[in-house]
Design a protein around this motif. Sequence first.
Motif, short mmCIF file in Angstrom:
data_model
loop_
_atom_site.label_atom_id
_atom_site.label_comp_id
_atom_site.label_asym_id
_atom_site.label_seq_id
_atom_site.Cartn_x
_atom_site.Cartn_y
_atom_site.Cartn_z
N SER A 460 29.88 52.80 59.35
CA SER A 460 31.23 53.24 59.00
C SER A 460 31.88 52.27 58.03
N TRP A 461 32.78 52.80 57.22
CA TRP A 461 33.58 52.04 56.25
C TRP A 461 35.03 52.48 56.42
N CYS A 462 35.98 51.56 56.36
CA CYS A 462 37.37 51.97 56.57
C CYS A 462 38.34 50.94 56.03
N LEU A 463 39.58 51.41 55.84
CA LEU A 463 40.73 50.52 55.69
C LEU A 463 41.44 50.49 57.04
N HIS A 464 41.84 49.30 57.45
CA HIS A 464 42.42 49.14 58.78
C HIS A 464 43.77 48.45 58.68
N LEU A 465 44.75 49.05 59.30
CA LEU A 465 46.09 48.45 59.39
C LEU A 465 46.35 48.05 60.83
N ASN A 466 46.68 46.77 61.02
CA ASN A 466 46.96 46.26 62.36
C ASN A 466 48.43 45.84 62.42
N ASN A 467 49.23 46.56 63.19
CA ASN A 467 50.64 46.22 63.39
C ASN A 467 50.86 45.55 64.74
N TRP A 468 49.79 45.19 65.40
CA TRP A 468 49.88 44.59 66.73
C TRP A 468 50.07 43.09 66.59
N LEU A 469 51.19 42.59 67.08
CA LEU A 469 51.56 41.16 67.03
C LEU A 469 51.83 40.71 65.60
N GLN A 470 50.85 40.86 64.72
CA GLN A 470 51.02 40.41 63.34
C GLN A 470 50.38 41.43 62.41
N VAL A 471 51.06 41.75 61.31
CA VAL A 471 50.60 42.80 60.42
C VAL A 471 49.44 42.30 59.56
N SER A 472 48.37 43.09 59.47
CA SER A 472 47.27 42.80 58.57
C SER A 472 46.72 44.11 58.03
N PHE A 473 46.31 44.08 56.78
CA PHE A 473 45.77 45.26 56.10
C PHE A 473 44.46 44.85 55.47
N SER A 474 43.35 45.43 55.91
CA SER A 474 42.05 44.95 55.48
C SER A 474 41.06 46.09 55.31
N ALA A 475 39.99 45.79 54.56
CA ALA A 475 38.85 46.70 54.41
C ALA A 475 37.75 46.20 55.32
N LYS A 476 37.11 47.13 56.07
CA LYS A 476 36.12 46.73 57.07
C LYS A 476 34.84 47.54 56.91
N HIS A 477 33.71 46.80 57.09
CA HIS A 477 32.40 47.44 57.13
C HIS A 477 31.40 46.44 57.70
N ALA A 478 30.54 46.93 58.57
CA ALA A 478 29.47 46.11 59.15
C ALA A 478 30.02 44.84 59.78
N ASN A 479 31.14 44.97 60.47
CA ASN A 479 31.78 43.85 61.19
C ASN A 479 32.26 42.75 60.24
N LYS A 480 32.48 43.12 58.97
CA LYS A 480 33.07 42.20 58.01
C LYS A 480 34.41 42.76 57.58
N ALA A 481 35.37 41.87 57.36
CA ALA A 481 36.71 42.30 56.98
C ALA A 481 37.17 41.53 55.75
#
Length: 566
Positions: A460-481
């Motif tokens: 899988s390949w994705c863009l991930h937005l994390n608003n939990w505790l601290q905001v982060s916006f990253s691209a993820k694939h193969a357990n790399k961000a």
Amino acid sequence: MSQLPAMAAEPRRAPDAWAPSAPGTRRPAGRGWLGGQGAEPAPGRWALPGGCGGTLTAVPGQEALRKIITTLAVKNEEIQNFIYALKQMLQNVEDNSARVQEDLEGEFQSLYALLDELKDNMLMKIKQDRASRTYELQAQLAACAKALESSEELLETANQTLETANNHDFPQAAKQIKDSVTMAPAFRLSLKAKVSDNMSHLMVDFAQERRLLQALAFLPVPSTPEIDLAESLVADNCVTLAWRMPDEDSKIDHYVLEYRKTNFEGPPRAKEDQPWMVIEGIKGTEYTLSGLKFDMKYMNFRVRACNKAVAGEFSEPVTLETRAFMFRLDASTSHQNLRVEDLSVEWDATGGKVQDVKAREKDGKGRTASPANSPARGAQVCASPPEALGQRLDPDTGTRLRGRAVPSPCQRPVPAGDTLIDADDHYWEVRYDRDSKAFGVGVAYRSLGKFDQLGKTSASWCLHLNNWLQVSFSAKHANKAKVLDVPVPDCIGVYCNFHEGFLSFYNARTKQLLHTFKAKFAQPVLPAFMVWCGSFHVSSGLQVPSAVKCLQKRNSTASSSNASLT
């Protein structure tokens, strides 16, 4: 005629398809055939290897017969459609004839009423003019009669006075007569008629109107427009249709455009589930339909010209391909805390789907079914964050830190894509709630594990937005961000070119490129999503925007730092 499609739909019921061979036939040992282990199929018969499902040996000529049956069934359907069209035309002839006859009678009644009104007005004018002239002449006649009577009296008085000219009072009498004559009405009366007895100004000549009435005929119908396919365009979920008139017609007031969606290529069929949509009052010979959702493969178009009173015939309908990537969400495998409605997904902490899930499990259709038996799935939704289950994440990268790692039971597939991407380029958009605790969008292989998180594996390949505790916006694939240093849009466009291996993410509103994965897809992929404590809405049926095509063409020839994470 109605049985032919049924025959085509059930070719396996051909005669002797499963009849065993004649008794006593010797069969060599080997793989089993239906009718006994080691048996050999009789000539001209169907045979099933292994005594179960397998390849069938066809009777000679049966395939040709199937083709004939299919051809006949198609031809029958065409004839049935044409019969339906003819019957509809017959009914239309009756209806339209009655309508135009009613309209014609109404027009003549209106014309009769107008003529009667004009006649009454003109007769009234004659009567009024006659009455006015009669009054004036009668008044003038009465005045003249009175003046004549007075003048005759004066004349008699003057004659009598003249006979007494020798009297001493004659001068006084003559002076009085002179004064009376001066003041007599006869000398102050105009002897010219105040009005004329000529009524020619009220004469009429309807020769011209009579010629116009004799020339009354049915209105000339505007010519039929011709749709110009060379000038028509389908792009960016818009359709621009152009047409022209075979002859110049200055009396055309406007055009009427009709369109409808269909899944059938070629000329429009008489029977269609979709109705014609109408756009009226088009002044030019070109019109653009914008903001369309291409949820069907084709669109039919037709246009006609109208003058002030009548509409012409529709042009020959044309069919334009509206190629777009269309998929739907399948709620049957979503997490119980997710409410899936059409293309929208919403987190429901009260477990809004629990009752539906229990009902499906009772029917043997619950989420616990084997993935191999599940429908094509392409979305994941995270029901709970790893932190809530004892996992600790790096606040900057979102990666898992050392500590108690509990497998997340929330990674349930939510099939957004019921259509595999295995060729060409496709585009879709997703709008998410900014208050979502976590959100992800991308693509995944169908083989993605039930409990695999998006971007955690090579599937899988994705863009991930994390608003939990601290905001982060990253691209993820193969357990790399890779953390993305770009503004986080509220609507993300996803572009996937399967053959070239491009997966790009855009700000759907500004078409700013956010990130591009360059990968070699080993198998078909599906749209993939995840959400926790939030919601999102997917827009499918979209074409690849022209701006995205231009950017992708430019980026495909140049290396980009965005493509470093593969």
